[in-house]
Design an enzyme around this catalytic site. Structure first.
Site, PDB file in Angstrom:
ATOM      1  N   LYS A 184       1.210   1.566   2.038  1.00 29.68           N
ATOM      2  CA  LYS A 184       0.880   2.994   2.162  1.00 29.68           C
ATOM      3  C   LYS A 184      -0.263   3.353   1.229  1.00 29.68           C
ATOM      4  O   LYS A 184      -0.106   3.330   0.007  1.00 29.68           O
ATOM      5  CB  LYS A 184       2.077   3.877   1.829  1.00 29.68           C
ATOM      6  CG  LYS A 184       1.793   5.350   2.139  1.00 29.68           C
ATOM      7  CD  LYS A 184       2.723   6.322   1.480  1.00 29.68           C
ATOM      8  CE  LYS A 184       2.279   6.760   0.110  1.00 29.68           C
ATOM      9  NZ  LYS A 184       1.066   7.597   0.089  1.00 29.68           N
ATOM     10  N   GLU A 258       2.534  -1.054 -11.754  1.00 32.27           N
ATOM     11  CA  GLU A 258       1.311  -0.944 -12.559  1.00 32.27           C
ATOM     12  C   GLU A 258       1.048   0.547 -12.700  1.00 32.27           C
ATOM     13  O   GLU A 258       0.688   1.212 -11.742  1.00 32.27           O
ATOM     14  CB  GLU A 258       0.174  -1.679 -11.848  1.00 32.27           C
ATOM     15  CG  GLU A 258      -0.905  -2.142 -12.789  1.00 32.27           C
ATOM     16  CD  GLU A 258      -1.959  -1.094 -12.974  1.00 32.27           C
ATOM     17  OE1 GLU A 258      -1.783  -0.269 -13.898  1.00 32.27           O
ATOM     18  OE2 GLU A 258      -2.929  -1.081 -12.220  1.00 32.27           O
ATOM     19  N   CYS A 292      -6.466   3.670 -14.721  1.00 27.48           N
ATOM     20  CA  CYS A 292      -5.259   3.582 -15.535  1.00 27.48           C
ATOM     21  C   CYS A 292      -5.525   2.872 -16.860  1.00 27.48           C
ATOM     22  O   CYS A 292      -4.895   3.170 -17.864  1.00 27.48           O
ATOM     23  CB  CYS A 292      -4.162   2.868 -14.764  1.00 27.48           C
ATOM     24  SG  CYS A 292      -4.728   1.343 -14.013  1.00 27.48           S
ATOM     25  N   GLU A 389      -1.832  10.965 -20.451  1.00 21.13           N
ATOM     26  CA  GLU A 389      -2.906  10.380 -19.651  1.00 21.13           C
ATOM     27  C   GLU A 389      -3.587  11.505 -18.886  1.00 21.13           C
ATOM     28  O   GLU A 389      -2.938  12.217 -18.110  1.00 21.13           O
ATOM     29  CB  GLU A 389      -2.329   9.349 -18.682  1.00 21.13           C
ATOM     30  CG  GLU A 389      -3.400   8.646 -17.889  1.00 21.13           C
ATOM     31  CD  GLU A 389      -2.831   7.591 -16.950  1.00 21.13           C
ATOM     32  OE1 GLU A 389      -1.807   7.870 -16.311  1.00 21.13           O
ATOM     33  OE2 GLU A 389      -3.432   6.504 -16.859  1.00 21.13           O
TER      34      GLU A 389
END
Lengths: 478, 353, 297
Positions: A184, A258, A292, A389
């Site tokens: 997806k 991840e 990331c 983040e």
């Protein structure tokens, strides 16, 4: 000062890519509508122009795709590894042939500069398939015992920041090891995955081996929870990663995650300064900071703070923000209105908490989603912008006095994905690298990727590795 | 600016000196009007650095290191800039105006030098609107001939000197070589440093020789050639750049064109960083001249991008940036014709001189 | 109880092992431990949440030193454990026989296998990095090396049935690779584990590297699975329902989870228990040319 050497617009031609007005789901080798007929629009983040209308997968479609993948699994996994490898080599070559088209497509759908899709994303995508193609008939030698077996059907959910590269990281090792996949893509960047479906057809890949389900989080949740999925691989936010881990508790599904990061880029006073400045810029402004493993915390030794910040600010003033299709653009658009508002809110928090905000003079286009490169100085570990983040072009600058303090601050986060070290002293690099709790350490460089090099995090940045020999383990029953 | 080891008073002294100094630069042909400064005599600000061999060595070895891969990656990344249409036209004319059109052959004759001078003055005989080159660059015994060939055009005459290209001669010979060229009318002197002294760690000898030649130059501007291909490492190139700038170089220059590796984007980028940092620290602007191996328009434009995005637009002027080249000019002219006419030109439509 | 010659024997007070010390449970509670036939053997400490918390603090404190010790030294220390076990062989044979209802001969075989397993893992400490790490040939001027590093503090839910061989089989690989451990001993058969603590304490294993708790498995494991300063959990001794609950709790800070699976503890373990609590760290550094001559234009 006026710059007489103004670079004229140098747009990459859009005509190399032909985007259809609508796309279906790719299930069992065919494009098909969603069972409930739902569709969604995908827009170009730099212009807000609608690029295409895409079928939106629901739970019923997930079930259909998993069944197709299950049906294809027996034959695919029984193929000699050399044959599977040849399919992957074909795919790698077709990607190389179509890389200009795919680069433009990715830039249109994602908003990142063509310079990056052309010089980073696409070459890495092809290289990843090429690398794992070669593993398909060598698995006996991978260190997991003789004749390691695939897991079955892999359910894979990928993010929007590197749409095609994340697809490659997921699909290449899965197919090489004999699994079949249902993938997806993210709802804001479905197109390159659908073009990849077409590449699978061009390569003659057997039906059902790869299934692509554009959709939203609900489709992702249905996929990861599906009872007949044997393996789940997810790249995305830590919050969703934790939810998936809970969903899979008590099952025998193998999981790799991840997730997020808050990477520290540590600059010592004996660093190669000019290269460090480049590394800092590449570390946080590559892909608008929507990475990331971004080096989103700059830890600079107090004794060189002023000089380094002067150099950094001067360098930021030369960054060129604008049309992502322009070959000279350094900073493209933020991927979505939603992401832009998240960045904006966090930056406002940073200001409210007293950090000092700075951006170079920078005109933002009037349509699309844009955010100027931003520095925060006077940041401490207590500031939100040093902990959360941001996933945007925002760098928080902190200082340290000693190597011990640098390491302590770098590790002072629930994340553990990446870190950078800048010093000309070799033993210090090794000592600091040793102490950093992060999966990827870049010393005197940053944001480098390679299919042979394992990538993945410590702590809440997830578990499992993608890339290299290590990346095979996630898809083998070992 | 990198953390160059310095005493705080250095920069202040240099700025004070600069303020007192009359700007003697001939600005008549300048397109850039931002602050430009002529050289301040450098001994005052860096007196403590050049006080002894030991202090000079400490200073040079205290300069920030250079990471080879990072430097070359940055140079390569800037090489991917796409310069089109109006920007390209501007860059081509700028590049032509920055050329030190060079002939440095044992076989040079007065006839050859006169032809070169004519070409420098009128690079494209079919288009008198083409800018002149910055200078012609010849051996000292050809200076007078060159001077006559470019008389009245504004094209400067540069002369290599100091026992070019090896530089293996006594200081007295080098100074005589320099004075001879200046006396013959040279506007600019391109000297070579003593690479042997540099590589054996005798930085003071290199420094003092540059200072002596600078003095011998009088009003002529001094370009200091490092022969980067022989210095071998980027750290050495950065150190050589600082020796040159402290010693009063008006330009720092990569190469003689006579060794295997000449100007590269990476070594030029490094020298551009050096002049940028030197001006930030002292207020004194120094020019940069890559020489040797730059043959195509594409290459030249890459170097101009390096200048633009490293030292900045202040250096986008032939007072501050030069190309040491010969065959480059014809390629620039052919590209210029292509932009004007829309069709590709050929070597028969530019002159062979 | 008395020996056959009529001498009144000295009972042993079993204690927890936390931070290199032998405390009683903070709760002050004990529970009865019986042999396989239901005869009372001893009282064992009934650990509380606070004992679990203290054990994590001790394990965290010990982690840096243990992970940072040379692999050679860890191997030396683990081998020392095997030596000490050998010396106490008769004690462990008796405890295993009582706990698991085995004949003396069978219990002896189990203890021998357990000692041999320590030796096996002692030899792995300085080899695992060579097996699972290595250089990566990246397409660029970079040196690129992947090395395994310990995950951190690992909660080990020890097997319920195999009170000693099973325990050794799950604990030794965790600490061989440089992790520190909080062990939840077999709930009904905790005595061999508590005796192992005495061996560890006299084998140069630094205090806190292994911490051993006895009591109700679910009571101790639940706070440990949720503990934010625990990095991983081995669910070997948890039943399916408890394992699921613990795995859900473990997701809060994304602990590495080794799910329970049927294991023949007497079989060759391979490396399967060495790798789950290792992280792979990949370090990049530029190589490039020797200098400016490397790039001709």
């Amino acid at each position: 000062m006026t710059n007489l050497f103004e670079y004229a617009p140098a747009p990459e031609s859009r005509s190399v890519v032909d985007i259809a007005p609508s796309y279906g789901l790719f299930i069992d080798g065919e494009f098909t509508e969603a069972a409930d007929g739902k569709v969604f629009k995908t827009v170009s983040p730099s212009t807000e122009e609608v690029l295409s209308e895409v079928a939106r997968a629901g739970a019923e479609d997930v079930d259909r795709a998993v069944k197709a993948a299950r049906k294809a699994f027996d034959k695919w996994s029984a193929l000699p590894g050399a044959e599977r490898g040849k399919y992957l080599f074909r795919i790698a070559r077709i990607i190389q042939e179509r890389s200009r088209e795919l680069a433009v497509l990715e830039t249109l759908d994602n908003g990142k500069p063509i310079k990056e899709t052309r010089d980073a994303d696409l070459p890495l995508v092809a290289a990843h398939f090429f690398y794992y193609a070669g593993w398909a008939d060598k698995l006996d030698h991978a260190g997991y015992g003789p004749n390691p077996r695939p897991l079955g059907v892999a359910g894979q959910v990928i993010p929007w920041n590197f749409p095609l590269l994340m697809l490659a990281w997921k699909i290449a090792p899965a197919l090489a090891t004999g699994n079949t996949v249902v993938l997806k893509p993210a709802e804001t960047t479905p197109l390159s995955a659908l073009f990849f479906a077409d590449i699978c057809r061009q390569a003659g890949l057997p039906k059902g081996v790869v299934n692509i389900l554009p959709g939203y989080g609900d489709a992702g949740a249905a996929l990861t929870a599906h009872a007949d999925v044997n393996k789940v691989a997810f790249t995305g936010s830590t919050a969703v990663g934790k939810e998936i881990a809970r969903t899979l508790a008590g099952t025998d599904k193998k999981l790799t995650l991840e997730l997020g990061g808050k990477g520290a880029n540590i600059v010592f006073d004996d660093a190669p300064i000019d290269q460090a400045v480049e590394g800092i810029v590449g570390g946080i402004f590559f892909n608008q900071g929507q990475v990331c493993c971004a080096g989103s915390r700059l830890l600079v030794q107090e004794s060189i703070q002023d000089e380094l910040l002067d150099s950094l600010k001067r360098r930021l003033s030369t960054l060129r923000l604008g049309d992502p299709l322009d070959k000279n653009t350094d900073i493209g658009a933020i991927n979505s209105a939603e992401q832009l508002s998240r960045i904006t809110a966090l930056v406002e928090t940073g200001e409210a908490e007293g950090a000092e905000r700075w951006s170079p003079e920078c005109e933002l286009p009037s349509t699309g989603y844009w955010f100027a490169p931003t520095l925060f100085t006077g940041v401490t570990q207590a500031h939100t912008v040093a902990r959360d983040e941001i996933f945007g072009p925002v760098l928080s600058v902190l200082t340290f006095r000693t190597p011990d303090e640098a390491v302590a601050k770098a590790n002072n986060t629930p994340y553990g994905l990446s870190a950078g070290i800048w010093t000309e002293k070799g033993s210090r690099i090794l000592a600091v690298a040793n102490k950093l709790r992060a999966g990827v350490i870049w010393s005197n460089t940053f944001n480098k990727f390679d299919p042979t090099s394992p990538f993945g995090g410590y702590k809440e940045s997830g578990f499992g590795r993608e890339g290299g020999r290590h990346g095979l383990e996630a898809y083998l029953d070992v | 600016m990198p953390p160059v080891p310095k005493s705080d008073k250095l920069a202040k002294a240099a700025r004070a000196q600069k303020a007192l100094k009359a700007d003697k630069a001939d600005k008549a042909d300048k397109k850039v009007k931002s602050v430009k400064t002529e050289q301040a005599p450098a001994e005052a600000p860096f007196a403590d650095v050049t006080a002894s061999d030991a202090t000079l060595r400490r200073f040079l070895h205290g300069l920030p290191g250079v990471d080879t891969v990072g430097l070359e990656a940055r140079a390569a990344a800037l090489g991917t800039r796409s310069i089109k249409t109006t920007a390209k036209a501007y860059a081509i004319d700028l590049a032509i105006s920055m050329i030190d059109l060079t002939t440095l052959e044992g076989a040079d004759t007065a006839g050859k030098v006169r032809a070169l001078g004519a070409k420098a003055v009128h690079p494209d005989p079919t288009d008198r609107g083409t800018p002149t080159t910055a200078a012609v660059c010849v051996y000292p015994d050809m200076v007078a001939t060159a001077k006559a060939a470019v008389a009245g055009s504004g094209v400067k005459v540069a002369s290599v000197a100091t026992a070019f290209p090896a530089g293996r001669a006594a200081l007295g010979v080098k100074l005589a070589d320099t004075k001879d060229a200046v006396a013959a009318g040279a506007d600019e002197i391109d000297m070579v440093i003593d690479r042997g002294a540099f590589l054996s760690g005798n930085y003071m000898k290199v420094y003092e020789e540059i200072r002596a030649v600078k003095e011998a130059c009088g009003d002529a501007r001094l370009k200091v050639i490092f022969e980067t291909g022989e210095l071998s490492t980027y750290d050495n190139i950065r150190r050589a750049s600082w020796i040159g700038m402290i010693a009063g170089a008006d330009f720092i220059k990569t190469s003689t064109g006579k060794v295997g590796v000449n100007a590269t984007p990476a070594n030029t980028l490094l020298m551009l960083e050096a002049v940028r940092d030197f001006r930030a620290q002292t207020g004194v602007q120094v020019g940069v001249k890559p020489a040797g191996g730059i043959r195509s328009t594409k290459d030249a434009i890459k170097f101009l991008v390096l200048v633009n995005e490293t030292a900045g637009p202040d250096w986008l002027d032939n007072h501050w940036f030069r190309f040491g080249a010969s065959s480059l000019l014809n390629d620039l002219l052919m590209q210029r014709q292509k932009l004007a006419t829309g069709r590709y030109s050929g070597p028969d439509y530019v002159t062979v001189d | 109880m008395s020996d056959s010659n009529g001498r009144l024997s000295v009972f042993k007070t079993y204690k927890l092992y936390v931070g290199g010390k032998f405390p009683r449970s903070e709760s002050g509670r004990v529970y009865e431990v019986n042999d396989a036939k239901g005869n009372w053997l001893a009282n064992a400490p009934l650990s509380s949440r606070k004992d679990a918390r203290d054990a994590v603090v001790a394990a965290r404190k010990a982690f840096g030193g243990w992970a940072g010790a040379t692999a050679y030294l860890r191997g030396q220390i683990l081998y020392r454990v095997a030596e000490m076990l050998e010396g106490r062989r008769e004690q462990f044979v008796r405890e295993v026989a009582e706990a698991e209802g085995l004949s003396k001969a069978k219990a002896g075989a189990v203890v021998d296998a357990a000692i041999d397993r320590w030796v096996w893992y002692a030899g792995w400490t300085d080899k695992i990095a060579q097996i699972v790490g290595g250089g990566n040939p990246v397409a660029g001027p970079f040196f690129n090396l992947s090395s395994p590093e310990p995950t951190g503090v690992v909660t080990v839910v020890a097997p319920q049935d195999s009170s000693f061989l099973g325990l050794v089989s799950v604990l030794a690989p965790v600490i061989a690779t440089g992790n520190t451990a909080v062990v939840i001993a077999s709930e009904d058969r905790p005595l061999p584990a508590l005796s192992l603590a005495e061996v560890l304490a006299t084998s140069d294993v630094p205090g806190g590297v292994v911490n051993i708790l006895s009591g109700k498995t679910a009571e101790i494991a639940t706070p440990l699975a949720a503990h934010q300063d625990v990095n991983a959990i081995d669910l070997a001794g948890a039943d399916a329902q408890l394992a699921k609950e613990l795995e859900i709790a473990a997701a809060d800070n994304l602990k590495r989870v080794l799910r329970p699976q049927p294991v023949d503890w007497s079989a060759d373990p391979g490396t399967s228990r060495l790798t789950p609590f290792l992280e792979t760290k990949t370090v990049w550094h530029p190589t490039g040319s020797l200098g400016s001559g490397g790039s001709s234009y």
